[in-house]
Design a protein around this motif. Structure first.
Motif, PDB file in Angstrom:
ATOM      1  N   ALA A 161       0.870  -1.176   0.000  1.00 15.71           N
ATOM      2  CA  ALA A 161       0.000   0.000   0.000  1.00 15.71           C
ATOM      3  C   ALA A 161       0.908   1.227   0.000  1.00 15.71           C
ATOM      4  CB  ALA A 161      -0.905   0.003   1.229  1.00 15.71           C
ATOM      5  N   VAL A 162       0.751   2.089  -1.007  1.00 15.12           N
ATOM      6  CA  VAL A 162       1.581   3.290  -1.095  1.00 15.12           C
ATOM      7  C   VAL A 162       0.705   4.532  -1.111  1.00 15.12           C
ATOM      8  CG1 VAL A 162       3.619   2.259  -2.170  1.00 15.12           C
ATOM      9  CG2 VAL A 162       1.753   3.016  -3.596  1.00 15.12           C
ATOM     10  N   THR A 163       1.231   5.585  -0.525  1.00 18.56           N
ATOM     11  CA  THR A 163       0.515   6.839  -0.447  1.00 18.56           C
ATOM     12  C   THR A 163       1.520   7.981  -0.593  1.00 18.56           C
ATOM     13  OG1 THR A 163      -1.069   8.107   0.879  1.00 18.56           O
ATOM     14  CG2 THR A 163       0.640   6.898   2.085  1.00 18.56           C
ATOM     15  N   PHE A 164       1.041   9.203  -0.640  1.00 17.42           N
ATOM     16  CA  PHE A 164       1.929  10.330  -0.893  1.00 17.42           C
ATOM     17  C   PHE A 164       2.627  10.853   0.355  1.00 17.42           C
ATOM     18  CE2 PHE A 164      -0.721  10.570  -4.697  1.00 17.42           C
ATOM     19  CZ  PHE A 164       0.269  10.656  -5.654  1.00 17.42           C
ATOM     20  N   ILE A 169       3.511  -0.862   3.947  1.00 15.33           N
ATOM     21  CA  ILE A 169       2.790   0.404   3.820  1.00 15.33           C
ATOM     22  C   ILE A 169       3.835   1.505   3.877  1.00 15.33           C
ATOM     23  CG2 ILE A 169       1.104   1.960   4.856  1.00 15.33           C
ATOM     24  CD1 ILE A 169      -0.245  -0.534   6.074  1.00 15.33           C
ATOM     25  N   SER A 170       3.899   2.318   2.819  1.00 16.21           N
ATOM     26  CA  SER A 170       4.907   3.368   2.791  1.00 16.21           C
ATOM     27  C   SER A 170       4.488   4.478   1.835  1.00 16.21           C
ATOM     28  CB  SER A 170       6.259   2.793   2.362  1.00 16.21           C
ATOM     29  OG  SER A 170       6.187   2.265   1.059  1.00 16.21           O
ATOM     30  N   THR A 171       5.304   5.512   1.778  1.00 14.35           N
ATOM     31  CA  THR A 171       5.082   6.565   0.791  1.00 14.35           C
ATOM     32  C   THR A 171       5.676   6.107  -0.537  1.00 14.35           C
ATOM     33  OG1 THR A 171       7.174   7.672   1.260  1.00 14.35           O
ATOM     34  CG2 THR A 171       5.252   8.377   2.558  1.00 14.35           C
ATOM     35  N   PHE A 172       5.264   6.746  -1.624  1.00 11.76           N
ATOM     36  CA  PHE A 172       5.840   6.435  -2.930  1.00 11.76           C
ATOM     37  C   PHE A 172       7.358   6.638  -2.881  1.00 11.76           C
ATOM     38  CE2 PHE A 172       1.479   7.084  -4.367  1.00 11.76           C
ATOM     39  CZ  PHE A 172       1.346   6.075  -5.296  1.00 11.76           C
ATOM     40  N   ASN A 173       7.793   7.740  -2.243  1.00  7.93           N
ATOM     41  CA  ASN A 173       9.222   8.037  -2.197  1.00  7.93           C
ATOM     42  C   ASN A 173       9.997   6.979  -1.424  1.00  7.93           C
ATOM     43  OD1 ASN A 173       8.795  10.351  -3.671  1.00  7.93           O
ATOM     44  ND2 ASN A 173       8.839  11.714  -1.914  1.00  7.93           N
ATOM     45  N   SER A 174       9.508   6.580  -0.248  1.00 11.62           N
ATOM     46  CA  SER A 174      10.254   5.591   0.537  1.00 11.62           C
ATOM     47  C   SER A 174      10.212   4.219  -0.130  1.00 11.62           C
ATOM     48  CB  SER A 174       9.761   5.529   1.983  1.00 11.62           C
ATOM     49  OG  SER A 174       8.420   5.136   2.055  1.00 11.62           O
ATOM     50  N   ASP A 225      10.881  23.270  -7.024  1.00 13.45           N
ATOM     51  CA  ASP A 225       9.452  23.144  -6.705  1.00 13.45           C
ATOM     52  C   ASP A 225       8.715  22.371  -7.792  1.00 13.45           C
ATOM     53  OD1 ASP A 225       9.854  24.575  -4.374  1.00 13.45           O
ATOM     54  OD2 ASP A 225       9.128  26.479  -5.197  1.00 13.45           O
ATOM     55  N   ALA A 226       9.067  22.618  -9.057  1.00 15.95           N
ATOM     56  CA  ALA A 226       8.439  21.891 -10.166  1.00 15.95           C
ATOM     57  C   ALA A 226       8.748  20.396 -10.076  1.00 15.95           C
ATOM     58  CB  ALA A 226       8.907  22.455 -11.510  1.00 15.95           C
ATOM     59  N   VAL A 227       9.982  20.061  -9.738  1.00 12.33           N
ATOM     60  CA  VAL A 227      10.358  18.653  -9.587  1.00 12.33           C
ATOM     61  C   VAL A 227       9.574  18.026  -8.440  1.00 12.33           C
ATOM     62  CG1 VAL A 227      12.255  17.097  -8.957  1.00 12.33           C
ATOM     63  CG2 VAL A 227      12.637  18.920 -10.625  1.00 12.33           C
ATOM     64  N   LYS A 228       9.427  18.745  -7.335  1.00 11.26           N
ATOM     65  CA  LYS A 228       8.640  18.237  -6.192  1.00 11.26           C
ATOM     66  C   LYS A 228       7.201  17.957  -6.609  1.00 11.26           C
ATOM     67  CE  LYS A 228      10.775  19.737  -1.998  1.00 11.26           C
ATOM     68  NZ  LYS A 228      10.978  20.777  -1.056  1.00 11.26           N
ATOM     69  N   ARG A 229       6.614  18.892  -7.362  1.00  7.70           N
ATOM     70  CA  ARG A 229       5.229  18.699  -7.806  1.00  7.70           C
ATOM     71  C   ARG A 229       5.120  17.481  -8.725  1.00  7.70           C
ATOM     72  NH1 ARG A 229       5.494  24.228  -8.189  1.00  7.70           N
ATOM     73  NH2 ARG A 229       5.614  24.174 -10.445  1.00  7.70           N
ATOM     74  N   LEU A 230       6.113  17.287  -9.578  1.00  8.24           N
ATOM     75  CA  LEU A 230       6.113  16.111 -10.448  1.00  8.24           C
ATOM     76  C   LEU A 230       6.189  14.835  -9.630  1.00  8.24           C
ATOM     77  CD1 LEU A 230       8.473  17.284 -13.324  1.00  8.24           C
ATOM     78  CD2 LEU A 230       6.025  16.795 -13.498  1.00  8.24           C
ATOM     79  N   LYS A 231       7.007  14.838  -8.569  1.00 10.23           N
ATOM     80  CA  LYS A 231       7.139  13.657  -7.721  1.00 10.23           C
ATOM     81  C   LYS A 231       5.828  13.354  -6.999  1.00 10.23           C
ATOM     82  CE  LYS A 231      10.722  14.483  -5.118  1.00 10.23           C
ATOM     83  NZ  LYS A 231      11.950  14.511  -4.329  1.00 10.23           N
ATOM     84  N   GLN A 232       5.053  14.384  -6.713  1.00  7.61           N
ATOM     85  CA  GLN A 232       3.792  14.178  -6.016  1.00  7.61           C
ATOM     86  C   GLN A 232       2.713  13.659  -6.958  1.00  7.61           C
ATOM     87  OE1 GLN A 232       3.126  17.966  -4.228  1.00  7.61           O
ATOM     88  NE2 GLN A 232       4.426  17.515  -2.469  1.00  7.61           N
ATOM     89  N   GLY A 233       2.962  13.695  -8.238  1.00  6.73           N
ATOM     90  CA  GLY A 233       2.060  13.083  -9.188  1.00  6.73           C
ATOM     91  C   GLY A 233       0.865  13.922  -9.572  1.00  6.73           C
ATOM     92  N   ILE A 234      -0.102  13.265 -10.104  1.00  8.27           N
ATOM     93  CA  ILE A 234      -1.299  13.891 -10.650  1.00  8.27           C
ATOM     94  C   ILE A 234      -2.080  14.659  -9.594  1.00  8.27           C
ATOM     95  CG2 ILE A 234      -3.533  13.389 -11.719  1.00  8.27           C
ATOM     96  CD1 ILE A 234      -2.122  10.961 -13.038  1.00  8.27           C
ATOM     97  N   SER A 235      -2.112  14.172  -8.358  1.00 12.53           N
ATOM     98  CA  SER A 235      -2.922  14.830  -7.329  1.00 12.53           C
ATOM     99  C   SER A 235      -2.454  16.248  -7.088  1.00 12.53           C
ATOM    100  CB  SER A 235      -2.914  14.030  -6.034  1.00 12.53           C
ATOM    101  OG  SER A 235      -1.640  14.056  -5.450  1.00 12.53           O
TER     102      SER A 235
END
Length: 170
Positions: free
Chosen positions: A64-67, A92-97, A155-165
């Protein structure tokens, strides 16, 4: 051994029809995308705890992955409350971890040194500043002041990492 019907019904209590359908979803992966406050964490934790999961799968087969860390921690707590002892092997982890764990597990296969490390925010800024002219950028590299937009680039890279949401929130 099947759990009593009452326990099964208890897991579905308070869920809307779409949420119930997601919780009862059979074998195989399930992607849940919904806005903030819509009950995603509840659906995912109830799906993990639902009897067919306990009968047909092993805890170590569940991912299970979440942001956010907050959501991952909340999910872990809820799964602990809803499932029998020993079910704590659910990943259960974040996408990044999760991504970092995959990179660490397969570092040599991917051509990375096993002791690689990820860059923190300051190191990322230094990296972009040092490599700015090697990147195919136009907007973020104005010729008059080439390092002016490094923070916006990060900041743009961070937003990309956070995905569509992230795109839906801005």
């Amino acid at each position: 051994m099947r759990p009593p019907l009452q326990e099964t019904q208890e897991l579905l209590k308070g869920l809307n029809p779409e949420q119930r359908r997601a919780v009862r979803h059979g074998r195989g992966p399930l992607l849940i995308i919904a806005g903030a406050g819509t009950g995603k964490t509840k659906v995912i934790t109830h799906r993990i705890a639902y009897p067919h999961r306990l009968e047909n799968g092993q805890p170590e087969e569940i991912l299970a992955v979440t942001f956010t860390e907050k959501a991952a921690n909340e999910m872990e707590e809820r799964v602990d409350q809803l499932t029998p002892y020993g079910y704590s092997f659910v990943d259960i982890s974040t996408f990044n971890s999760f991504g970092e764990k995959v990179l660490r597990n397969y570092a040599l296969d991917l051509g990375y040194a096993p002791d690689f490390r990820l860059l923190d925010d300051v190191e990322q800024a230094i990296f972009f500043q040092g490599n700015l002219f090697r990147l195919p950028l136009r907007y973020y590299r104005p010729l008059g002041s080439p390092t002016r937009h490094i923070q916006e680039l990060l900041d743009a890279v961070k937003r990309l990492k956070q995905g569509i949401s992230a795109r839906g929130r801005t």
